[in-house]
Write an enzyme that holds these catalytic residues in place. Structure first.
Site, PDB file in Angstrom:
ATOM      1  N   ASP A 333       0.776  -1.155  -0.006  1.00 13.78           N
ATOM      2  CA  ASP A 333       0.074   0.094   0.088  1.00 13.78           C
ATOM      3  C   ASP A 333       0.825   1.404   0.007  1.00 13.78           C
ATOM      4  OD1 ASP A 333      -2.691   1.175   0.431  1.00 13.78           O
ATOM      5  OD2 ASP A 333      -1.729   1.943   2.297  1.00 13.78           O
ATOM      6  N   GLU A 362       1.783  -0.205  -4.961  1.00 10.47           N
ATOM      7  CA  GLU A 362       0.907   1.033  -5.456  1.00 10.47           C
ATOM      8  C   GLU A 362       1.404   2.182  -5.574  1.00 10.47           C
ATOM      9  OE1 GLU A 362      -3.507   2.953  -3.648  1.00 10.47           O
ATOM     10  OE2 GLU A 362      -1.659   2.450  -2.384  1.00 10.47           O
TER      11      GLU A 362
END
Length: 618
Positions: A333, A362
């Site tokens: 993330d 990400e």
């Protein structure tokens, strides 16, 4: 090993020696165990307990293992034991003792003999993204857990709805039949926050599954049962931040553990989200720090990965979960928000242990020049070297939605997709990009395309047949929709059939309308074809400049060629294939994927209005 055993008070004698403080911390040990035979022979064990640093820890003699040193931090409640585990070390229990008579055992386990050679997810996979709290409630007894700060509230779109790991286990036969080969769960780790904790990104324990989701043992069972269905497990890890209810906010291991001295300062220390500062040769130090060190929100303090003890903690945490749960991949993330020097070390350490593993980061940008900076093999102007195998292709996602919603012209419509893929020259390995139409942080593809079934089928056909690793958000196969709301709680809607009282059941088909049934059948056909198609899993992409509202391309391997035609016109097209001779290689016939009717390639083919046509040449 149960959490109660990990957090035991070492001995009554030691407890009486502890200084009296406002908070009483029982002994916790992180990680709770390790393995022999790792590539990296060093291990750092974090001990947390009142005045634990005042104990002088020793390791009872154990062949092949040496306690090299103990690190103290200025906080007497933490001590870090630094071990060397030599190649000749065997599995067993280490025993640590202190001068006060306290002791604890530390398990060294034997690895699976194929652990280091594990294969990560790749371009042959279909990753199914699930918000566990919103998928299936397989165990209603853990919806609310005594002692945890947030109870279940299924009617609140921002509350906990009760989905859990047992529910995902129960759904595995459906996912197998659908054609899924990998599961990516948003973080199931403990998020013991007062509210809005269902999403999983405000972690309060990096080594424990949230009890409302299940347990560590059940998570490992999910991994094992999923593999019996040919499905791997991808863990969503957060390196940048953690939940404000974590013990680290009350008792920091070091003074510099949290960025901006552990203060949000009413938003003064919020991140700027200006990710371009990392690559910008003109960026100020102030702007770089505001991006990297800034907090997302007050409830998600930002970690300082430049702190060496924390950096090691996060590296070991990832490796521990890979070994413990037999993972086939990691999704990271908010990748670029962490310190980039740390990210280089973190990815390098994991890939050294598992050379065939895969990690996707990400980096939410539609600029491939920024995204490609992070992929392993990229030669960057500033000399930065990354070991991250994969990044998420937000540029293609954005281009695809635009292409399907725009009128066709020389610079709008399908040309947006064509140009996005033409930028692949920026990436060292474009076949290892994660491609997707939507995810848990954006409106669903069916919503973005105006609840248009034909457009949604074209979008998913492209994503499931183009280059890269395909990811699909749960419920796309039945057209889940958030029209009228951009709230994350509505984007992360409950899966039909996963909760009591629902009138629609996607698992059985009960209550689905004709469009939903059509979409589910289309996705099932595409997914099952993809996972067995050498052209889609390994083949080269050759695409052709869009014309007359049609975008076409081929995926080519030695064994198979797949031709794809995406017709955005509201009328059918009679389509000559003369321009595709270079990819037809003299083949005279092809079999349509959806109609199973052999057609000749030496004359024009028919492209129905608003349709995706997939032709297979064996």
């Amino acid at each position: 090993m149960k959490k109660s055993l990990r957090n035991f008070i070492a001995s009554a004698c030691m407890a009486t020696c502890l200084s009296t403080t406002l908070s009483v911390y029982a002994l916790s040990i992180s990680p709770e165990n390790w393995w022999v035979g790792m590539q990296n022979s060093t291990l750092q064990i974090m001990l947390h307990e009142n005045d634990v640093a005042k104990q002088h820890w020793q390791l009872m003699p154990y062949t092949g293992v040496t306690l090299k040193s103990t690190t103290q931090t200025g906080n007497p409640n933490y001590a870090f034991l630094n071990l060397e585990i030599h190649p000749n070390a065997q599995s067993g229990n280490l025993v640590f003792t202190s001068q006060s008579g306290a002791q604890f055992e530390y398990p060294l386990l034997a690895r699976n003999h194929k652990s280091a050679q594990r294969k990560g997810f790749d371009s042959g996979d279909i990753i199914y993204l699930i918000n566990p709290d919103r998928f299936v409630n397989g165990d209603t007894s853990n919806d609310t857990v005594k002692g945890m700060k947030e109870a279940a509230n299924p009617t609140d779109r921002g509350g906990r709805h009760g989905g859990d790991i047992q529910g995902i286990i129960n759904a595995l036969p459906y996912l197998d039949e659908l054609g899924v080969t990998q599961l990516w769960l948003t973080p199931p780790l403990e998020n013991d926050m007062p509210s809005y904790s269902y999403h999983g990104y405000a972690i309060t324990d990096f080594y424990n599954i949230d009890p409302r989701m299940g347990s560590n043992e059940l998570y490992r069972e999910l991994s094992s049962i999923a593999k019996q269905h040919g499905i791997g497990l991808v863990m969503d890890l957060v390196l940048n931040h953690f939940g404000s209810e974590h013990v680290w906010m009350r008792d920091k291991p070091t003074a510099d553990w949290i960025n901006f001295n552990g203060e949000f300062a009413d938003g003064k220390h919020a991140t700027s989200h200006a990710r371009q500062t990392i690559q910008d040769p003109h960026a100020s130090k102030f702007d770089k720090r505001q991006f990297n060190d800034g907090w997302f929100v007050s409830t998600m303090p930002d970690l300082n990965q430049r702190q060496p003890l924390l950096a090691t903690y996060l590296i070991q945490n990832a490796i521990w979960w890979i070994e413990y749960a037999d993972l086939s991949g990691i999704r990271v993330d908010t990748y670029s928000y962490s310190d980039k020097g740390f990210l280089a070390d973190w990815t390098k350490a994991i890939m050294a242990e598992y050379p065939a593993f895969n990690i996707v980061g990400e980096e939410w940008t539609s600029n491939p020049a920024i995204a490609s900076y992070w992929q392993a093999g990229k030669v960057n102007n500033d000399g930065y070297t990354s070991s991250l195998p994969s990044v998420m292709d937000f540029a293609l996602q954005e281009s695809l939605i635009q292409a399907l919603n725009e009128q066709e012209s020389w610079n709008t419509g399908w040309v947006k997709v064509y140009q996005s893929l033409a930028n692949d020259f920026l990436y060292p390995n474009p076949d290892n990009l994660l491609v997707f139409a939507d995810n848990h942080d954006m409106s669903r593809v069916y919503t973005e395309l105006g609840q248009d079934l034909a457009k949604t089928k074209m979008a998913m056909t492209l994503l499931l047949t183009t280059r890269g690793i395909a990811q699909m958000y749960y419920g796309t196969e039945i057209l889940l929709d958030n029209t009228g709301s951009n709230d994350h709680g509505d984007i992360r809607i409950d899966f039909p059939g996963g909760f009591e009282g629902q009138k629609t059941n996607a698992f059985t088909g009960h209550g689905l309308n004709s469009d939903q049934i059509d979409m589910q059948q289309t996705i099932t056909t595409l997914l099952n074809f993809r996972k067995n198609s050498p052209a889609l899993s390994q083949g080269k992409l050759t695409h052709f400049s869009p014309k007359d509202g049609v975008y076409s391309y081929a995926r080519i391997s030695d064994q198979q060629t797949v031709l794809v035609f995406l017709n955005k016109n509201t009328q059918a097209k009679t389509w000559s294939l003369d321009y595709m001779n270079e990819v037809l290689a003299g083949n005279k016939h092809a079999q349509p994927l959806f109609t199973k009717q052999v057609i000749p390639l030496n004359k024009p083919i028919s492209l129905p209005a608003m349709s995706a046509v997939v032709l297979v040449i064996e």
